[in-house]
Each structure stands twice: as C-alpha cells, then as structure tokens.
Design a protein around this motif. Structure first.
Motif, PDB file in Angstrom:
ATOM      1  N   SER A  73      29.656  34.783  32.476  1.00 44.55           N
ATOM      2  CA  SER A  73      29.222  36.582  32.024  1.00 44.55           C
ATOM      3  C   SER A  73      28.896  36.168  30.827  1.00 44.55           C
ATOM      4  O   SER A  73      28.143  36.800  30.459  1.00 44.55           O
ATOM      5  N   GLY A  74      30.140  35.344  30.466  1.00 45.42           N
ATOM      6  CA  GLY A  74      29.895  35.546  28.676  1.00 45.42           C
ATOM      7  C   GLY A  74      29.017  34.446  27.789  1.00 45.42           C
ATOM      8  O   GLY A  74      28.615  34.868  26.804  1.00 45.42           O
ATOM      9  N   PHE A  75      28.958  33.888  28.721  1.00 46.08           N
ATOM     10  CA  PHE A  75      27.379  32.815  27.413  1.00 46.08           C
ATOM     11  C   PHE A  75      26.137  32.658  28.264  1.00 46.08           C
ATOM     12  O   PHE A  75      25.753  32.797  29.276  1.00 46.08           O
ATOM     13  N   LYS A  76      25.159  33.136  27.085  1.00 44.65           N
ATOM     14  CA  LYS A  76      23.556  33.491  27.650  1.00 44.65           C
ATOM     15  C   LYS A  76      23.171  31.739  26.379  1.00 44.65           C
ATOM     16  O   LYS A  76      22.465  31.002  27.948  1.00 44.65           O
ATOM     17  N   GLY A  77      23.681  31.323  25.899  1.00 45.70           N
ATOM     18  CA  GLY A  77      23.314  29.905  25.051  1.00 45.70           C
ATOM     19  C   GLY A  77      24.041  29.400  25.398  1.00 45.70           C
ATOM     20  O   GLY A  77      25.072  29.598  25.630  1.00 45.70           O
ATOM     21  N   VAL A  78      23.563  28.198  25.864  1.00 43.03           N
ATOM     22  CA  VAL A  78      24.417  27.341  26.237  1.00 43.03           C
ATOM     23  C   VAL A  78      23.598  25.769  26.276  1.00 43.03           C
ATOM     24  O   VAL A  78      22.777  25.274  25.098  1.00 43.03           O
ATOM     25  N   HIS A  79      24.656  24.570  26.000  1.00 47.78           N
ATOM     26  CA  HIS A  79      24.373  23.216  25.893  1.00 47.78           C
ATOM     27  C   HIS A  79      25.389  22.141  25.929  1.00 47.78           C
ATOM     28  O   HIS A  79      25.784  22.327  26.766  1.00 47.78           O
ATOM     29  N   ALA A  80      25.108  20.804  25.245  1.00 50.31           N
ATOM     30  CA  ALA A  80      25.513  19.788  25.938  1.00 50.31           C
ATOM     31  C   ALA A  80      25.240  19.195  28.091  1.00 50.31           C
ATOM     32  O   ALA A  80      25.610  17.930  28.000  1.00 50.31           O
ATOM     33  N   GLY A  81      23.839  19.095  27.675  1.00 50.14           N
ATOM     34  CA  GLY A  81      22.892  18.830  28.956  1.00 50.14           C
ATOM     35  C   GLY A  81      22.192  18.174  28.565  1.00 50.14           C
ATOM     36  O   GLY A  81      22.219  17.720  27.162  1.00 50.14           O
ATOM     37  N   TYR A  82      21.317  17.128  29.102  1.00 48.30           N
ATOM     38  CA  TYR A  82      20.531  15.884  29.696  1.00 48.30           C
ATOM     39  C   TYR A  82      19.698  17.065  29.552  1.00 48.30           C
ATOM     40  O   TYR A  82      18.795  16.818  30.613  1.00 48.30           O
ATOM     41  N   THR A  83      18.712  17.402  28.703  1.00 48.23           N
ATOM     42  CA  THR A  83      17.214  17.740  28.382  1.00 48.23           C
ATOM     43  C   THR A  83      17.461  18.210  27.001  1.00 48.23           C
ATOM     44  O   THR A  83      18.038  17.819  25.809  1.00 48.23           O
ATOM     45  N   LYS A  84      15.701  17.627  27.031  1.00 44.88           N
ATOM     46  CA  LYS A  84      15.152  17.267  25.323  1.00 44.88           C
ATOM     47  C   LYS A  84      15.754  18.489  24.929  1.00 44.88           C
ATOM     48  O   LYS A  84      15.959  18.662  23.222  1.00 44.88           O
ATOM     49  N   ASP A  85      15.389  19.840  24.680  1.00 46.13           N
ATOM     50  CA  ASP A  85      15.661  20.990  24.164  1.00 46.13           C
ATOM     51  C   ASP A  85      17.151  20.985  23.877  1.00 46.13           C
ATOM     52  O   ASP A  85      17.137  21.183  22.410  1.00 46.13           O
ATOM     53  N   GLU A  86      17.991  19.998  23.723  1.00 48.39           N
ATOM     54  CA  GLU A  86      19.553  20.348  23.803  1.00 48.39           C
ATOM     55  C   GLU A  86      19.963  18.940  23.000  1.00 48.39           C
ATOM     56  O   GLU A  86      20.763  19.247  22.046  1.00 48.39           O
ATOM     57  N   ILE A  87      19.094  17.847  22.974  1.00 47.18           N
ATOM     58  CA  ILE A  87      19.301  16.852  22.737  1.00 47.18           C
ATOM     59  C   ILE A  87      18.564  15.977  21.199  1.00 47.18           C
ATOM     60  O   ILE A  87      19.544  15.655  19.996  1.00 47.18           O
ATOM     61  N   GLU A  88      17.199  17.265  20.400  1.00 46.29           N
ATOM     62  CA  GLU A  88      16.503  16.529  19.549  1.00 46.29           C
ATOM     63  C   GLU A  88      16.790  17.534  19.410  1.00 46.29           C
ATOM     64  O   GLU A  88      17.299  18.359  19.025  1.00 46.29           O
ATOM     65  N   ILE A  89      17.553  17.319  18.001  1.00 43.88           N
ATOM     66  CA  ILE A  89      17.675  18.112  15.874  1.00 43.88           C
ATOM     67  C   ILE A  89      16.571  17.738  15.176  1.00 43.88           C
ATOM     68  O   ILE A  89      15.985  16.415  14.995  1.00 43.88           O
ATOM     69  N   PRO A  90      16.579  18.197  14.198  1.00 47.74           N
ATOM     70  CA  PRO A  90      15.847  18.537  13.094  1.00 47.74           C
ATOM     71  C   PRO A  90      16.158  17.038  12.121  1.00 47.74           C
ATOM     72  O   PRO A  90      17.272  17.361  11.522  1.00 47.74           O
ATOM     73  N   PHE A  91      14.989  16.661  10.906  1.00 47.77           N
ATOM     74  CA  PHE A  91      15.331  15.681   9.873  1.00 47.77           C
ATOM     75  C   PHE A  91      14.830  16.843   8.984  1.00 47.77           C
ATOM     76  O   PHE A  91      13.785  16.311   9.119  1.00 47.77           O
ATOM     77  N   ILE A  92      15.717  17.809   8.513  1.00 48.36           N
ATOM     78  CA  ILE A  92      15.315  18.411   7.172  1.00 48.36           C
ATOM     79  C   ILE A  92      15.285  17.319   6.024  1.00 48.36           C
ATOM     80  O   ILE A  92      16.701  17.434   5.962  1.00 48.36           O
TER      81      ILE A  92
END
Length: 368
Positions: A344-363
């Motif tokens: 019940s305490g977490f809304k945003g999550v990560h560590a799975g195998y989806t594009k939105d979790e894996i892709e990161i920016p190079f700025i």
C-alpha cells in the motif's frame, strides 16, 4: 537461449565509468561507453557525472517540457543494468562491472554464508531493523574496487559528492556547491555526484503526480544554475533507472506459493529471487504461473545464468549461491511485495523488464 532485447551490456551504465578510467589512463574493468568517449577526448579539466535517482528517459520526457534545460541537453538514451534498480545500477556506475560481476543485485540480497536475506544498504535482516553484522555483509562477501579508488591509486584526482561519503552534502544545493568548489581547483579530476530524487518522490506519489513534476522542475532549475557557474567542465547528467506506476499485490495473499518457498523473495518486488523447497518445484511452477503467468517471466537458475540476464563477464564467486532456484521478472506493471505495508505504500516502482524502467538518459553540458 533467451535474448533480452531491451538490455545492451555494451551500451549501459556499467560502461560509463570504464570510459572515465580509459580517459585517465587507468586499466578498465570492461567495455567503455562510445558516446562518452567522444566527449572525453576533448580534454576538459573537470569531468562530472551527476546521477539523479530514478530519472529515466520516460520520466524526463513526461515531466519536463521540451525547452527545459535537461531536455535541451539530452543527447541519447542508453540502458541501465538488470535489475534496473539503485543497488545494482549505482554499484555498476561505481565500479564498471555488471551485476553478475559484482553481485549487488538489489535492495535485498540472499547471502548463503549467513543464510539470510539482507537489506543491502542498511545491513539489516530483510523486513526488520535488526543489524546482521557490525560490518557490511555486502562488502564482506561481494567487495569491489571502485573507480574512485582505482583513480586515486594511479595518482589521479577523484572525488565523491554524495550524502553518504565525506563531507556528506545533505541537500542538492550542498552537492552543487561542492561540485562548484571542486571544479575551481587546479588539475584534471573526476567527480561523481548522486542525489536520491526524483526516485523518492515518485515512490511516494507516483510517476505522473504533480509532486513528481514539481521535483523535476526544481532539479532542472538547479542543474541549470550549477552549469552557469562551471568552466572547463564536462558535465554528464544521467540516472540509475526509470520508473512506472505499479499495480501492487502481496505475496502473503498466495499461501499455495508461500508453502513452496524456503524463505521470502529477495532482490526486488519486480525481480523476485525464489528459493523453492526440494520436491515442490512442479507445484511451485504451476501455482506461480496460474497466479502471475501473464505478468511475470519465470526463469530457472540455469536459464538466468545461460541468458546473461545480469550481464556478461566473469561471474562473481558468490553469485551462484545468492541466486535462487527461480527468478521471476515483471513484464507488466504488476509488482509483488512481501508485506501489506509495502504493497500500500509504494506508487512508483522499478526493477522490472520494461522499456520505461530500463532506458535512461545521457545528458551533456559542456562548459568551455
């Protein structure tokens, strides 16, 4: 053999620190990041890597306008490691190794030497506040040499600007001030900076919340201000992973699965490390597939290692014992927590195998 199309261990966060080592003339721990190599060839006095926790490419594009400072200096998308989570990815950027090489797999890891699941950064037994040892279990059994220490040992200049290492800057403003002060010093140097936002705010309020948008705007403005005061500096802004909004469930609601397990799952709620009782394998596979087959990929230990899920390279000597009989990987938004409080305490999550979790920016910002 399974192929992980979203993962590219020759274009990921573990390659970035190897570009630093190469540029400073120090032996690398693996492949470099080609795009970073090209910028480093320009010979800036100061090289700064600023990691904003959780600010994946998807988060950046959905929470900041195109004319924002960070988006205007966006160069390309590259990858986190698996699992795309802070423990695994920030360790990779600290040492230039993939998770299979350093074995800092996630928030909770199983250590066969003490037969416990341990919350890695807190050094506590999973689900409790009880310390498991006076020394870091992770460093004792999975120690590594950071690129900071490799640079210092080679007579180069390197610094941290994170809340966890002296002088312990405890705000983003303090981190930026420390970066500015260090960059004014003579001689070529590397600075690694870390801040825990927007990850914390997204865990609490979600990835698309007003709170998340406000935090990204605040970070954008402060990075812009920092850059306005830098000279002869190459600044790279990146992230350890992305985020999605989770559809949460609790493992306690599945007694048929729990009955098959030796201990509660470890690693992450979207990358479950599962130890199964001898003789219960068939029942476990049936029950897990029935409950979660549409949302999770269930792999045997053999499939995990053969498919290079956690990266290629030399397998850490403790990795085989740390990984369970199965690993279950989230491919949708479904997330399986060990407790009702977490569910019940977490809304945003990560560590799975989806594009939105894996892709990161190079700025990149270049201060001439």
């Amino acid at each position: 053999m399974l192929k992980w199309e979203l993962l590219d261990y020759k274009n990921c966060i573990a390659n970035l620190p190897n570009s630093i080592l190469k540029n400073f003339g120090v032996e690398t721990n693996g492949d470099t990041l080609e795009i970073f190599d090209k910028y480093l060839e320009k010979g800036y006095k100061n090289v700064v890597v600023l990691l904003l926790d959780g600010m994946g490419t998807h988060i950046l594009e959905n929470n900041l306008p195109e004319d924002s400072f960070l988006r205007k200096h966006f160069v390309k998308t590259y990858n986190s490691v698996f699992p795309p989570t802070t423990v695994a990815a920030t360790t990779s950027i600290d040492c230039g190794l993939t998770p299979i090489e350093h074995s800092w797999f996630g928030w909770d890891c199983y250590y066969p030497q003490i037969d416990k699941n341990v919350t890695v950064f807190l050094n506590t037994e999973q689900g409790t506040s009880n310390s498991v040892s006076d020394e870091s279990v992770a460093r004792k059994y999975c120690g590594y040499e950071s690129i900071y220490h490799k640079l210092i040992s080679a007579g180069k200049n390197a610094y941290y600007a994170t809340p966890f290492i002296p002088p312990h800057p405890n705000s983003f403003e303090a981190i930026c001030d420390l970066i500015k002060d260090l960059c004014k010093q003579d001689d070529k140097k590397y600075i690694y900076a870390y801040w825990d936002q927007p990850d914390s705010i997204m865990h609490q309020f979600g990835c698309k919340s007003d709170e998340a948008k406000d935090m990204l705007k605040e970070l954008d403005n402060k990075v812009r201000s920092l850059c306005s005061e830098l000279k002869d500096t190459l600044l790279v802004v990146t992230a350890d992973h992305g985020h999605i909004d989770g559809r949460n469930k609790c493992i306690l609601d599945y007694p048929q699965i729990l009955e098959c397990l030796i201990r509660l799952p470890s690693i992450e709620p979207r990358a479950l490390n599962l130890f199964v009782k001898e003789g219960k394998e068939e029942v476990f596979e049936e029950e897990f597939t029935k409950a979660f087959g549409e949302d999770f990929i269930l792999l045997t230990k053999r499939e995990v290692f053969e498919s290079n899920l956690f990266g290629a390279g030399n397998v850490h000597e403790n990795a085989l014992g740390m990984i369970g009989d199965y690993v279950a990987i989230a491919k949708t938004d479904l997330t399986i927590f060990n407790t009702y409080e977490e569910t019940s305490g977490f809304k945003g999550v990560h560590a799975g195998y989806t594009k939105d979790e894996i892709e990161i920016p190079f700025i990149v910002y270049e201060a001439e």
